[in-house]
Motif scaffolding. Structure first.
Motif, mmCIF file in Angstrom:
data_model
loop_
_atom_site.group_PDB
_atom_site.id
_atom_site.type_symbol
_atom_site.label_atom_id
_atom_site.label_comp_id
_atom_site.label_asym_id
_atom_site.label_seq_id
_atom_site.Cartn_x
_atom_site.Cartn_y
_atom_site.Cartn_z
ATOM 1 N N GLU A 87 0.838 -1.214 0.000
ATOM 2 C CA GLU A 87 0.000 0.000 0.000
ATOM 3 C C GLU A 87 0.869 1.259 0.000
ATOM 4 O O GLU A 87 0.509 2.279 0.589
ATOM 5 C CB GLU A 87 -0.951 0.013 1.200
ATOM 6 N N THR A 147 -2.196 3.660 6.536
ATOM 7 C CA THR A 147 -3.440 2.884 6.617
ATOM 8 C C THR A 147 -3.204 1.427 7.014
ATOM 9 O O THR A 147 -4.170 0.671 7.155
ATOM 10 C CB THR A 147 -4.170 2.902 5.261
ATOM 11 N N GLU A 162 -7.335 12.126 2.303
ATOM 12 C CA GLU A 162 -8.728 11.653 2.349
ATOM 13 C C GLU A 162 -9.379 11.856 0.996
ATOM 14 O O GLU A 162 -9.228 12.917 0.378
ATOM 15 C CB GLU A 162 -9.513 12.417 3.404
ATOM 16 N N VAL A 163 -10.084 10.845 0.516
ATOM 17 C CA VAL A 163 -10.795 10.954 -0.754
ATOM 18 C C VAL A 163 -11.988 11.883 -0.573
ATOM 19 O O VAL A 163 -12.870 11.647 0.258
ATOM 20 C CB VAL A 163 -11.261 9.574 -1.243
ATOM 21 N N LEU A 181 -10.169 10.635 -8.846
ATOM 22 C CA LEU A 181 -10.200 10.808 -7.397
ATOM 23 C C LEU A 181 -9.726 12.205 -7.063
ATOM 24 O O LEU A 181 -8.693 12.658 -7.567
ATOM 25 C CB LEU A 181 -9.271 9.807 -6.697
ATOM 26 N N ASP A 184 -1.139 5.433 -2.232
ATOM 27 C CA ASP A 184 -1.133 3.990 -1.947
ATOM 28 C C ASP A 184 -0.072 3.267 -2.778
ATOM 29 O O ASP A 184 -0.269 2.126 -3.221
ATOM 30 C CB ASP A 184 -2.509 3.369 -2.183
ATOM 31 N N ARG A 192 -6.110 -1.070 -5.891
ATOM 32 C CA ARG A 192 -7.431 -0.965 -5.258
ATOM 33 C C ARG A 192 -7.975 0.452 -5.325
ATOM 34 O O ARG A 192 -9.004 0.760 -4.731
ATOM 35 C CB ARG A 192 -7.346 -1.388 -3.792
ATOM 36 N N LEU A 193 -7.308 1.338 -6.061
ATOM 37 C CA LEU A 193 -7.716 2.743 -6.059
ATOM 38 C C LEU A 193 -9.110 2.935 -6.649
ATOM 39 O O LEU A 193 -9.830 3.859 -6.251
ATOM 40 C CB LEU A 193 -6.694 3.588 -6.823
ATOM 41 N N LYS A 210 -11.888 2.956 -4.017
ATOM 42 C CA LYS A 210 -11.929 3.996 -2.988
ATOM 43 C C LYS A 210 -13.214 4.803 -3.077
ATOM 44 O O LYS A 210 -13.692 5.146 -4.157
ATOM 45 C CB LYS A 210 -10.723 4.929 -3.116
ATOM 46 N N ARG A 211 -13.754 5.123 -1.912
ATOM 47 C CA ARG A 211 -14.979 5.904 -1.821
ATOM 48 C C ARG A 211 -14.721 7.172 -1.013
ATOM 49 O O ARG A 211 -13.716 7.287 -0.305
ATOM 50 C CB ARG A 211 -16.082 5.077 -1.154
ATOM 51 N N GLU A 222 -12.647 7.785 2.512
ATOM 52 C CA GLU A 222 -11.621 6.775 2.780
ATOM 53 C C GLU A 222 -10.229 7.405 2.796
ATOM 54 O O GLU A 222 -9.940 8.330 2.036
ATOM 55 C CB GLU A 222 -11.674 5.663 1.739
ATOM 56 N N VAL A 266 -6.063 7.407 2.226
ATOM 57 C CA VAL A 266 -5.058 6.869 1.312
ATOM 58 C C VAL A 266 -3.680 7.301 1.802
ATOM 59 O O VAL A 266 -3.522 8.353 2.417
ATOM 60 C CB VAL A 266 -5.269 7.361 -0.143
#
Length: 204
Positions: free
Chosen positions: A45, A72, A108-109, A121, A142, A170-171, A174-175, A178, A180
């Motif tokens: 990550e 994270t 933070e997203v 994003l 990440d 996994r990007l 992301k919501r 979340e 990063v």
């Protein structure tokens, strides 16, 4: 050193927490474990981690309190998949930018949306980091080397994720809200800090 080109996502198979230490195990594959030795560095990550033990294709790592507080990794769970990159070898192609795996902290997203075949994003980071975040510059999110765009000096920027990045990381999952892991481009940091220091000396 890493290149910021994530090689895939792999499953966390074990997590054990002790005071100021978390030991976890990831199931890699034959290609990722080839010539891997205890003591080697692997980015998980985007966080540089040292290989503690290898059992077949299961690889064990330790994360200390400083790492857990800053990244994270503190939230790792069994069954979760994580982005992995082996360290670069001499002669490897540098497809991204030089990444050390030394995460500055978490962003933070703020927004996650599709734009055709690309996912965008928008990420918020502390305002005092923004002097190092330049439009069309590099940043690692990440562990992925990404190009910065749409910079907001107050503390936000966007990255555009192509299908290949979405496939290997996994990007795309992301919501909003979340966290990063963020690593700033060390060359940009060095230049900005040097210029600021020289200007301050001249003022004095």
């Amino acid at each position: 050193m890493f290149t910021g080109i994530v090689q895939g996502t792999y499953e966390v198979t074990s997590v054990r927490s002790e005071p100021d230490l978390m030991t976890y195990e990831i199931l890699l594959d034959a290609e990722r474990v080839e010539r891997l030795q205890p003591g080697a560095s692997v980015a998980i990550e985007g966080v540089c981690q040292t290989v503690v033990a290898i059992d077949g294709e299961k690889v064990t790592f330790d994360a200390i309190r400083e790492t857990l507080d800053r990244t994270t990794l503190d939230a790792l769970k069994v069954g979760q998949r994580v982005a992995v990159e082996r360290s670069a070898r001499v002669g490897d192609e540098i497809g991204g930018h030089e990444v050390a795996g030394h995460v500055k902290g978490q962003g933070e997203v703020m927004e996650a949306r599709a734009q055709g075949n690309v996912r965008v994003l928008r990420i918020r980071v502390p305002a005092d980091w923004m002097k190092y975040v330049l439009d069309k510059g590099f940043i690692a999110v990440d562990g992925s080397s990404l190009t910065v765009c749409d910079v907001e000096p107050s503390g936000g920027f966007a990255v555009h994720l192509i299908p290949e990045t979405l496939r290997l990381t996994r990007l795309g999952e992301k919501r909003v809200g979340e966290p990063v892991n963020i690593e700033l481009d060390p060359r940009t940091v060095a230049i900005v800090d040097t210029v600021e220091r020289v200007m301050e000396q001249r003022r004095e």
